[in-house]
Scaffold this motif. Structure first.
Motif, PDB file in Angstrom:
ATOM      1  N   TYR B  84     -58.168   7.621 -52.807  1.00 12.20           N
ATOM      2  CA  TYR B  84     -59.155   7.273 -51.787  1.00 12.20           C
ATOM      3  C   TYR B  84     -60.563   7.338 -52.373  1.00 12.20           C
ATOM      4  CZ  TYR B  84     -61.151   6.926 -47.138  1.00 12.20           C
ATOM      5  OH  TYR B  84     -61.826   6.497 -46.053  1.00 12.20           O
ATOM      6  N   VAL B  85     -60.808   8.404 -53.122  1.00  6.25           N
ATOM      7  CA  VAL B  85     -62.131   8.591 -53.705  1.00  6.25           C
ATOM      8  C   VAL B  85     -62.434   7.501 -54.726  1.00  6.25           C
ATOM      9  CG1 VAL B  85     -63.362  10.076 -55.316  1.00  6.25           C
ATOM     10  CG2 VAL B  85     -62.291  11.062 -53.302  1.00  6.25           C
ATOM     11  N   GLY B  89     -64.685   5.635 -52.661  1.00  5.17           N
ATOM     12  CA  GLY B  89     -65.737   6.651 -52.764  1.00  5.17           C
ATOM     13  C   GLY B  89     -67.078   6.113 -53.200  1.00  5.17           C
ATOM     14  N   GLY B  90     -67.131   4.835 -53.581  1.00  2.99           N
ATOM     15  CA  GLY B  90     -68.400   4.311 -54.071  1.00  2.99           C
ATOM     16  C   GLY B  90     -68.708   4.921 -55.426  1.00  2.99           C
ATOM     17  N   ARG B  91     -69.975   4.860 -55.796  1.00  6.18           N
ATOM     18  CA  ARG B  91     -70.351   5.421 -57.099  1.00  6.18           C
ATOM     19  C   ARG B  91     -70.661   6.902 -56.950  1.00  6.18           C
ATOM     20  NH1 ARG B  91     -69.782   2.709 -60.794  1.00  6.18           N
ATOM     21  NH2 ARG B  91     -69.663   0.445 -60.668  1.00  6.18           N
ATOM     22  N   PHE B  92     -70.162   7.688 -57.841  1.00  5.25           N
ATOM     23  CA  PHE B  92     -70.599   9.082 -57.899  1.00  5.25           C
ATOM     24  C   PHE B  92     -70.528   9.531 -59.346  1.00  5.25           C
ATOM     25  CE2 PHE B  92     -66.052   9.139 -57.027  1.00  5.25           C
ATOM     26  CZ  PHE B  92     -65.561  10.087 -57.911  1.00  5.25           C
ATOM     27  N   LYS B  93     -71.242  10.587 -59.605  1.00  4.79           N
ATOM     28  CA  LYS B  93     -71.278  11.116 -60.969  1.00  4.79           C
ATOM     29  C   LYS B  93     -69.872  11.536 -61.380  1.00  4.79           C
ATOM     30  CE  LYS B  93     -75.353  13.261 -62.902  1.00  4.79           C
ATOM     31  NZ  LYS B  93     -76.275  14.362 -62.748  1.00  4.79           N
ATOM     32  N   GLY B  94     -69.445  11.122 -62.550  1.00  3.95           N
ATOM     33  CA  GLY B  94     -68.150  11.564 -63.034  1.00  3.95           C
ATOM     34  C   GLY B  94     -66.990  10.717 -62.557  1.00  3.95           C
ATOM     35  N   MET B  98     -63.158  10.901 -63.931  1.00  5.47           N
ATOM     36  CA  MET B  98     -62.050  11.149 -63.027  1.00  5.47           C
ATOM     37  C   MET B  98     -60.968  10.078 -63.164  1.00  5.47           C
ATOM     38  SD  MET B  98     -62.039  12.344 -59.237  1.00  5.47           S
ATOM     39  CE  MET B  98     -60.689  12.155 -58.126  1.00  5.47           C
TER      40      MET B  98
END
Lengths: 298, 271
Positions: B84-85, B89-94, B98
């Motif tokens: 899901y992430v 989740g869109g953009r996120f650090k890491g 992941m």
């Protein structure tokens, strides 16, 4: 950033970090340390609390003896080369066995195809260990194959197949065949039949049409199938230890023995790091070809 | 489609014979009365009786079942979250790290994953046993779950979820009442895949199990190293039967739901 999002990202992230990445760094570290430091109770020598001094101390203690040891002992060297040889040859055999089956499936009447697919997938859900084991009863000196051959009068005395490299090849082809069949079948099923008709209208025989049209168009399936077989076979452990003999050298088997009977963890870790370096190349190539494939379809 | 030739028929027959004969021989010989595995000595179910009287095998089966249920459930939750992430989740650090960590265990040789987890458990002083096997299996199988679930998430229409949010659902409500029911088939197949992988795993379990927690594959492996045993043939037959039953039932259910949906669509179009 709200809490829900933090929770959703954080939980799987921390889990993978703690149980995948950190252990992997430990292997790297132990492969570079002395045996005295690494036998249980194993004490990590890197103390982050010591700050820069600790870090300097840590790096000065690293040594490459385990890797030099691997280089000096011909056993490891031979095991690497023979793992690669076995992987290349068995992938080729699997392709030669798998292609006609996938081809037959793609040509089969429409209403059979779902059943045929299921028949290929079913072994995949069956225990790997049991599928390898089933060959032990067939290939042994008093096994099914030898009894059948002697009964038919083809051979006078039993052939030695079990515990040789031949048995390893048979085991690999058998267990990894579905991985080869499925991607090739997927590629062949999508093939536009009118292309073949056009080729024949233009004067191709069926055989040349196969070589000029069908084979090139099924190439993505062939490439994917070969990687899917080749990558796991290099590190294979169960097949060489059950079907192979003492002279079957495969790196996965060596690593396991180094860990379980010799308890030499630094050397086992060094073997693991080198094994990874070998596997990384085909993995990256596979990733690339998959990405190119995905882009081509867009 | 073009003509189904003799060549096609022959390669299919030989191919499927190759895939199924070894297992068929194994099943037939599990009912062999004699100890010698290649000589038929009359029909008998005595090896099944001996198998069920062998406490060590029953214990191992119980350990395997518990590990399988716990790790596949945990892996399904974590893998679904991860999928899901990654997909939504869109953009996120890491994010790259992941998705790399989710992909790597699938292609990494199992001997390496096993060794590294073992060294971790020793470093933190965790005793080897049921818990360590569950942790190892969860980590390994959650990656497979996330592959299965994200392939479903990619194709599913995000506007449904947005509509639920517009109509006043909280994000949790929207997930549980809209998203989850739609991706449920993928979540269930992810769970089944995780469960099967856990039941089948020999390599990871051999590295991280303790003396008190032998799983069935470890037990089978140490028994067959010495040669073919009729008791293991009996055990294999039971396992093959369970898997075949499960896969065939699942595909029949799947087929029925597909035909039903097609029929519903046709009726809807006709009316």
């Amino acid at each position: 950033m709200n809490y829900r999002r933090l929770f959703l990202i954080g939980v799987p992230y921390v889990w993978l970090l703690a149980l995948f990445l950190v252990p992997f760094i430990i292997v790297l570290k132990i492969s570079l340390s002395d045996i005295a430091l690494a036998i249980p109770p194993y004490t990590p020598t890197l103390h982050l609390s010591d700050g820069w001094e600790g870090l300097k101390d840590f790096f000065s203690k690293l040594d490459f003896d385990n890797f030099l040891f691997l280089k000096s002992d011909p056993l490891y060297w031979k095991a690497y080369v023979s793992s690669l040889q076995i992987a290349i040859l068995s992938t080729t055999i699997t392709l030669l066995v798998g292609y006609p089956i996938a081809y037959g499936m793609a040509r089969a009447p429409e209403e059979w195809r779902a059943t045929l697919m299921m028949l290929v997938i079913l072994p995949f859900w069956t225990s790997f260990l049991i599928r390898v084991y089933s060959w032990m009863g067939i290939l042994g000196k008093e096994g099914f194959l030898n009894s059948a051959l002697m009964w038919l009068g083809i051979v006078d005395e039993p052939l030695t197949i079990l515990n040789t490299n031949t048995a390893v090849y048979i085991g690999i082809v058998y267990t990894y065949l579905p991985f080869m069949i499925l991607p090739i079948y997927a590629a062949l099923e999508k093939l536009d039949v009118s292309l073949l008709e056009a080729a024949e209208d233009l004067g191709c025989t069926r055989t040349t049409a196969f070589w000029l049209v069908t084979l090139p168009l099924s190439r993505p399936g062939i490439v994917a199938g070969c990687f899917l077989v080749f990558i796991p076979v290099i590190g294979e452990f169960v097949i060489p230890s059950l079907l192979g003999g003492s002279n079957t050298l495969m790196i996965g088997k060596i690593l396991f023995e180094e860990f379980s009977s010799n308890r030499d963890w630094p050397v086992a870790s060094a073997v693991a790091v080198l094994l990874l370096l070998i596997v990384v190349v085909p993995i990256v190539l596979f990733q690339r070809s998959q990405e190119r494939q995905a882009e081509a379809q867009k | 489609m073009r003509r189904f030739s003799w060549f096609n028929a022959t390669s299919l027959t030989l191919g499927f014979a190759f895939l199924y004969l070894p297992m068929l021989i194994l099943i037939i010989y599990s009912f062999n009365g004699g100890r010698n595995v290649a000589i038929w000595a009359g029909f008998s179910t005595k090896w099944y009786g001996e198998l069920f009287r062998d406490q060590a095998f029953l214990d191992a089966a119980w350990v395997t079942l518990r590990v399988g249920l716990m790790s596949s459930t945990l892996a399904t939750i974590l893998g679904t979250m991860a999928a899901y992430v990654i997909v939504r989740g869109g953009r996120f650090k890491g994010r790259t790290v992941m998705s790399g960590m989710l992909y790597a265990p699938i292609v990494m040789p199992e001997v390496i994953t096993g060794l590294s987890l073992l060294l971790l458990f020793i470093a933190i002083g965790l005793d080897r046993g049921l818990v360590t096997i569950v942790l190892a299996h969860t980590t390994f199988t959650m990656c497979f779950v996330s592959v299965v679930v994200s392939s479903r998430l990619v194709t599913f229409d995000q506007s449904l979820e947005e509509a639920a949010l517009d109509l006043g659902c909280t994000p949790w409500d929207a997930f549980f009442s809209v998203t989850l029911p739609i991706i449920a088939p993928a979540v269930i197949s992810g769970w089944l895949l995780a469960f099967t992988l856990s039941l089948d795993d020999l390599v990871l379990a051999s590295f991280v199990s303790g003396p008190s927690s032998t799983t069935l594959p470890i037990k089978i492996f140490s028994a067959v190293r010495l040669g073919v045993s009729p008791k293991i043939n009996a055990l294999s037959t039971i396992m093959i039967a369970i898997v075949a039953f499960g896969v065939i039932t699942a595909s029949l259910i799947n087929k029925r739901s597909v035909t039903k949906r097609l029929k519903d669509e046709q009726e809807a179009a006709a009316s």
